[in-house]
Design an enzyme around this catalytic site. Structure first.
Site, PDB file in Angstrom:
ATOM      1  N   ILE A 497     -70.525  16.988  25.290  1.00  0.00           N
ATOM      2  CA  ILE A 497     -70.682  16.295  26.576  1.00  0.00           C
ATOM      3  C   ILE A 497     -69.344  16.007  27.205  1.00  0.00           C
ATOM      4  O   ILE A 497     -69.256  15.474  28.302  1.00  0.00           O
ATOM      5  CB  ILE A 497     -71.466  14.971  26.408  1.00  0.00           C
ATOM      6  CG1 ILE A 497     -70.901  14.161  25.250  1.00  0.00           C
ATOM      7  CG2 ILE A 497     -72.944  15.252  26.214  1.00  0.00           C
ATOM      8  CD1 ILE A 497     -71.522  12.788  25.122  1.00  0.00           C
ATOM      9  N   GLY A 498     -68.270  16.334  26.531  1.00  0.00           N
ATOM     10  CA  GLY A 498     -66.968  16.085  27.135  1.00  0.00           C
ATOM     11  C   GLY A 498     -65.861  16.738  26.336  1.00  0.00           C
ATOM     12  O   GLY A 498     -65.992  16.962  25.134  1.00  0.00           O
ATOM     13  N   GLY A 501     -58.084  15.472  25.938  1.00  0.00           N
ATOM     14  CA  GLY A 501     -56.849  15.854  25.278  1.00  0.00           C
ATOM     15  C   GLY A 501     -56.986  15.737  23.773  1.00  0.00           C
ATOM     16  O   GLY A 501     -56.385  16.486  23.006  1.00  0.00           O
ATOM     17  N   PHE A 502     -57.805  14.818  23.343  1.00  0.00           N
ATOM     18  CA  PHE A 502     -57.942  14.502  21.927  1.00  0.00           C
ATOM     19  C   PHE A 502     -58.829  15.510  21.205  1.00  0.00           C
ATOM     20  O   PHE A 502     -58.637  15.782  20.032  1.00  0.00           O
ATOM     21  CB  PHE A 502     -58.545  13.092  21.851  1.00  0.00           C
ATOM     22  CG  PHE A 502     -58.787  12.587  20.467  1.00  0.00           C
ATOM     23  CD1 PHE A 502     -57.810  11.869  19.803  1.00  0.00           C
ATOM     24  CD2 PHE A 502     -60.006  12.796  19.841  1.00  0.00           C
ATOM     25  CE1 PHE A 502     -58.035  11.369  18.538  1.00  0.00           C
ATOM     26  CE2 PHE A 502     -60.233  12.307  18.570  1.00  0.00           C
ATOM     27  CZ  PHE A 502     -59.249  11.593  17.911  1.00  0.00           C
ATOM     28  N   LYS A 504     -63.143  17.280  21.326  1.00  0.00           N
ATOM     29  CA  LYS A 504     -64.427  17.351  22.023  1.00  0.00           C
ATOM     30  C   LYS A 504     -65.275  16.117  21.746  1.00  0.00           C
ATOM     31  O   LYS A 504     -65.137  15.471  20.705  1.00  0.00           O
ATOM     32  CB  LYS A 504     -65.184  18.580  21.542  1.00  0.00           C
ATOM     33  CG  LYS A 504     -64.616  19.862  22.110  1.00  0.00           C
ATOM     34  CD  LYS A 504     -65.414  21.071  21.644  1.00  0.00           C
ATOM     35  CE  LYS A 504     -64.786  22.338  22.222  1.00  0.00           C
ATOM     36  NZ  LYS A 504     -65.268  23.541  21.534  1.00  0.00           N
ATOM     37  N   ASP A 615     -54.169   3.662  29.756  1.00  0.00           N
ATOM     38  CA  ASP A 615     -54.734   4.919  30.219  1.00  0.00           C
ATOM     39  C   ASP A 615     -55.971   4.653  31.074  1.00  0.00           C
ATOM     40  O   ASP A 615     -57.019   5.247  30.869  1.00  0.00           O
ATOM     41  CB  ASP A 615     -55.055   5.827  29.029  1.00  0.00           C
ATOM     42  CG  ASP A 615     -55.127   7.293  29.424  1.00  0.00           C
ATOM     43  OD1 ASP A 615     -54.767   7.609  30.583  1.00  0.00           O
ATOM     44  OD2 ASP A 615     -55.554   8.111  28.604  1.00  0.00           O
TER      45      ASP A 615
END
Ligand SMILES: *[C@@H]1O[C@H](CO)[C@@H](O)[C@H](O)[C@H]1NC(C)=O
Ligand SMILES: *[C@@H]1O[C@H](CO)[C@@H](O)[C@H](O)[C@H]1NC(C)=O
Ligand SMILES: *[C@@H]1O[C@H](CO)[C@@H](O)[C@H](O)[C@H]1NC(C)=O
Ligand SMILES: *[C@@H]1O[C@H](CO)[C@@H](O)[C@H](O)[C@H]1NC(C)=O
Ligand SMILES: *[C@@H]1O[C@H](CO)[C@@H](O)[C@H](O)[C@H]1NC(C)=O
Ligand SMILES: *[C@@H]1O[C@H](CO)[C@@H](O)[C@H](O)[C@H]1NC(C)=O
Ligand SMILES: *[C@@H]1O[C@H](CO)[C@@H](O)[C@H](O)[C@H]1NC(C)=O
Ligand SMILES: *[C@@H]1O[C@H](CO)[C@@H](O)[C@H](O)[C@H]1NC(C)=O
Ligand SMILES: *[C@@H]1O[C@H](CO)[C@@H](O)[C@H](O)[C@H]1NC(C)=O
Ligand SMILES: *[C@@H]1O[C@H](CO)[C@@H](O)[C@H](O)[C@H]1NC(C)=O
Ligand SMILES: *[C@@H]1O[C@H](CO)[C@@H](O)[C@H](O)[C@H]1NC(C)=O
Length: 818
Positions: A497-498, A501-502, A504, A615
């Site tokens: 679902i996304g 940078g880190f 999935k 962030d």
């Protein structure tokens, strides 16, 4: 020798710390808890740390609640979880260095513990021989009682006296010095020329009200006073209009400091609604419950924050009344020689003979023969004064005819009947609830046992029953990898679902049908590991309605997996642009801003050292099924500056386009960096476009530059998301842009705090809600946006898709360093 020296140093250090701690003369105690908790910027110490000279804690037992559901909402709830029970008369002695005014707050919540039912407690509380409470029978809900008294002994004594055969308890306590000028030496008796000396009385706070239809919470007040919204007391609300103008308050005029009342009180008011009718002739009235037989100290707060719309020459004169008795005429041109925004207050005492009715009516009204009369009030405080029996309890009242209001003597038959009926209903309800809870708990327990058959100690330890996974265990739950694989179909790509940078983010479903979001770190980078740790630490430390909750994590096989609650509607970003989702309405957008601001405000102020998110961006604000906003992604969060420093010096991290220019150029991080980023989010919310959009003409690529230029020219409607056209009033748009612009100020000190920002957003939301309600009458309500399918595809983190970004960046830096 050396040891001896060290020892001496140690003793000196201890003596010094003792001296310092007593000199502060502040006692915040969390009874029955082994832990210190920080609530609204002050730390409530565990009562285990109480010195013997204050209280011998071995003489009282501590109890824990077994039902955390009954706890009140909000930051204070932890204080109510535990208590101390006194079975014999118990005295606290708080050492006082200097005579003067002190404030006492007592926290009570009669809960059910494993050893006692606190609702059966009966007791009295005395302070300095004043009866604060007699034969107290605790009400079911949580109560915070507040008293002020003048102490002229070396110890402030506080006694808990159980009735014979019963016991006393208290959940938490505050005792601290208040500024000497907070309360006057004496105050005029209404309707007479006489004054009453106040220092010989103890006072109990009955009502403290902020006009302007907004409450002020404890963390917004220097002395942690709660100010209720006036809307629950106002008699004919349609006569009044709430006004807010925080900027207008000028504490350097008029000689009042903000410990008398915070800017949030003076910056809002309720004014007589006379704009439509020049001959309006009415009073604004609020009504308060009081106990007959006592004198009451009243304080009226005023600050002229509304005159600008009429021109400063305008004369404002009106009267204040208490129960139809005139207290004073207020002439605003005389307040601080007519300086606008000068805070001002009036004190008085209402005598008992005039208050047998059990209500106190406060009215402000225009003087006759003025067209468009103006009258308003900003705040009101009502304090009960102890009587000549040194008591504040209604059972100690003796009326002139000799009758008393002793609570326990001959209650009427009707009362008994009513009580027993209520008791029956409560019993029945209790039985039903109990069996329901037991069933639910058994079911859960069984599920948990099968799901986590590996036997994790953390889970075993938790015996309170409720939700085991979501328990408040400090570290969060360590999931077995197998369980996560099962929940996500072995990380099936169709469940992604996304992407960030880190790594999935997958949607998953646990065996008990709990939906989860699983963030799986990409194979080790060193930095990833640090952020993984930070995020888990932060999330397990901070729990709040508007912060995404951590469910657990998994570090098996060097995996870096974090499990969160599932947020059905995905990111805020995907409801603003670049997706097929229906766009949010203006009201929803304001609600989202308010929610996210609440989460960040909590981070900044919820503990002694602020947490800076670092962030903040629209892709890190998630929406649940009701579009409630929660702040996510704490991987970059940092603890804020120490008390003796004003900023944290650190390498620049964050997301491109959202970075605070001050932080960018000086590497100095403060809470105001989050405020800047939030300002950028507010722009996105208004404009419905990305922060950097390379596909646009050159001068429009950078949202901040483009929007701020147009805002300065007053062309607000040009930047607004076209979808919102006609849905936002110009003045509200103006206000929104004004606030956004302040957040984007170059220097951190010029930006508002998250608290101020939240306040402003809440007010805008309220105005919007009111407007919509008014519009409902002739307009059909807008179709709701619910029903969209679950979709949230997060694009790459900074999503700087190549294209001459370095140019934009360079330009930005140049701009800031100029
Ligand atoms: C609580 O704070 C006191 C100092 O005020 C300190 O001595 C004590 O160790 C703290 N207790 C815990 C559990 O942190
Ligand atoms: C918290 O307390 C410190 C020290 O007493 C004070 O400087 C600071 O302004 C307070 N912060 C808030 C948000 O009240
Ligand atoms: C205050 O309390 C301390 C310690 O309990 C005691 O030594 C002292 O006598 C008390 N002072 C007064 C005035 O009661
Ligand atoms: C209350 O709970 C805390 C931890 O939650 C525990 O350490 C303490 O022993 C409990 N006290 C009692 C009296 O049950
Ligand atoms: C309270 O009363 C006791 C006895 O009546 C007396 O000794 C003590 O000084 C009083 N304390 C205060 C603070 O008035
Ligand atoms: C109140 O305080 C003042 C000084 O701060 C002191 O002189 C006076 O005796 C006190 N009065 C009472 C009744 O405690
Ligand atoms: C006060 O606020 C509440 C909700 O916050 C709203 O329902 C009510 O209409 C407001 N009243 C006025 C007079 O604006
Ligand atoms: C605040 O009041 C002072 C004193 O009257 C005045 O000098 C100052 O200009 C005022 N500030 C603002 C912003 O109006
Ligand atoms: C207060 O106002 C209410 C409503 O206007 C009225 O019913 C009541 O009699 C008033 N009470 C007093 C003491 O003036
Ligand atoms: C406002 O209230 C006062 C006191 O109750 C009363 O004397 C006055 O006539 C009222 N004014 C209006 C316009 O109702
Ligand atoms: C108001 O003006 C008078 C005379 O000009 C001056 O003495 C007084 O200090 C002023 N008061 C304030 C609050 O500025």
């Amino acid at each position: 020798m050396v040891n001896l020296k060290l020892f001496t140093l140690w003793v000196l250090a201890i003596l010094y710390s003792l001296r310092v701690s007593s000199a502060s003369e502040s006692f915040f105690i969390n009874f029955g808890s082994p832990e210190n908790v920080t609530v609204n910027n002050r730390t409530f110490d565990s009562d285990n740390n109480l010195g013997r000279e204050i209280f011998d804690s071995t003489r009282a037992t501590s109890v824990n609640t077994t039902d955390t559901n009954s706890l009140p909402k909000g930051d204070e709830s932890t204080l109510f979880q535990t208590a101390r029970v006194f079975t014999e008369e118990s005295r606290f002695r708080f050492p006082i260095e200097q005579h003067g005014w002190f404030l006492i707050r007592l926290y009570f919540l009669p809960f059910l513990s494993s050893s006692r039912d606190l609702t059966t407690a009966r007791f009295s509380v005395l302070a300095q021989n004043f009866t604060l409470i007699r034969d107290y029978k605790p009400s079911k809900t949580s109560v915070v009682k507040e008293y002020s008294l003048n102490v002229s002994t070396n110890n402030l004594s506080l006694d808990f006296r159980p009735e014979t055969g019963s016991f006393a308890f208290v959940n938490a306590l505050e005792v601290f010095r208040i500024p000497e000028n907070l309360l006057p030496e004496e105050a005029g008796l209404i309707g007479t020329q006489k004054n009453l000396k106040l220092r010989t009385h103890a006072m109990e706070t009955v009502s403290r009200v902020n006009m302007g239809n907004l409450s002020v919470s404890r963390d917004q007040d220097k002395l942690w006073r709660q100010w209720d919204s006036d809307s629950e007391y106002i008699v004919e609300a349609h006569f009044g209009t709430p006004v807010m103008n925080l900027e207008a308050v000028n504490f350097s005029a008029g000689g009042i400091k903000d410990d008398i009342a915070p800017v949030y009180v003076y910056g809002t008011a309720t004014r007589l609604n006379s704009e439509d009718n020049p001959t309006t002739n009415a009073n604004l009235t609020w009504t308060f419950k009081i106990e007959p037989g006592f004198d009451y100290f009243v304080r009226f707060h005023f600050c002229n924050i509304i005159v600008n719309s009429f021109g400063s020459k305008r004369q404002i004169v009106f009267d204040i009344f208490v129960n139809s008795e005139k207290v004073e005429s207020i002439d605003m041109t005389e307040v601080a020689n007519g300086t606008l925004g000068a805070p001002y207050f009036v004190d008085a005492v209402m005598r008992k003979a005039r208050s047998r009715e059990g209500a106190l009516n406060l009215s402000v009204g225009g003087v006759m023969d003025v067209s468009y009369p103006i009258s308003f009030i900003n705040g009101f405080e009502l304090l009960k004064l102890s009587n000549d029996k040194r008591s504040l309890d209604a059972s100690d009242v003796v009326f002139p005819d000799g009758s008393s209001r002793n609570k326990s003597s001959n209650p009427s038959i009707g009362l008994i009947a009513g009580l027993s009926a209520a008791l029956c209903v409560a019993l029945l309800f209790g039985v039903v609830m109990f069996s329901w809870c037991v069933r639910k708990r058994r079911r859960r327990n069984r599920q948990m046992q099968t799901v986590h058959s590996r036997g994790d100690e953390q889970i075993r330890k938790n015996e309170t029953g409720e939700s085991l996974i979501f328990s408040s265990s400090k570290i969060g739950y360590r999931f077995p990898l197998a369980l996560i694989k099962e929940a996500t179909d072995d990380f099936d790509e169709s469940l992604v679902i996304g992407v960030g940078g880190f790594g999935k983010v997958y949607k998953g479903v646990l065996r008990d049908k709990t939906e989860i979001a699983v963030k799986r770190g990409a194979p080790q980078s060193h930095q990833g590991l640090a952020e993984f740790k930070t995020e888990i630490e932060m999330l397990s430390q901070f729990r709040h309605r508007h912060l995404v909750s951590l469910i657990g994590y998994c570090d098996e096989n060097s995996e870096m997996i974090i499990v969160y609650e599932y947020m059905e509607k995905g990111t805020l970003r995907n409801h603003l642009y670049d997706s097929d989702n229906p766009r949010l309405s203006w009201r929803q957008r304001l609600e989202v801003c308010v929610g996210a601001a609440r989460g960040l405000h909590y981070l900044h102020t919820g503990s002694t050292r602020a947490i800076i998110h670092r962030d903040v961006k629209s892709a890190n604000i998630l929406l649940d099924e009701n579009f409630m906003a929660k702040v996510a992604d704490f991987g970059l969060s940092k603890t804020g500056p120490d008390l003796d420093q004003t900023y944290v010096s650190t390498a620049v991290k964050g997301s491109f386009g959202y970075l605070d220019p001050e932080y960018l150029t000086r590497q100095q991080l403060t809470e105001k960096s989050d405020v800047y980023s939030f300002g950028v989010v507010m722009l996105e919310v208004l404009c419905g476009r990305p922060v950097i959009d390379p596909s646009l003409p050159r001068e429009e690529v950078n949202l901040i530059e483009w929007a701020m230029k147009l805002v300065k020219k007053g062309k607000l409607e040009e930047i607004m998301d076209p979808i919102l056209e006609g849905k936002v009033k110009l003045e509200e748009l103006k206000k929104y842009c004004e606030v956004t612009e302040k957040c984007l100020a170059q220097n951190g000190i010029d930006r508002p705090t998250m608290g101020d920002l939240l306040w402003n957003l809440e007010f805008m939301l309220q105005v919007q809600a009111k407007d919509e309600k008014a519009a409902m009458v002739d307009d059909k309500p807008e179709a709701s946006v619910a029903g969209s399918t679950v979709q949230f595809s997060v694009n790459g983190v900074g999503d700087i898709a190549g294209v001459s970004m370095s140019k934009v960046f360079a330009q930005m830096v140049r701009e800031e360093t100029r």
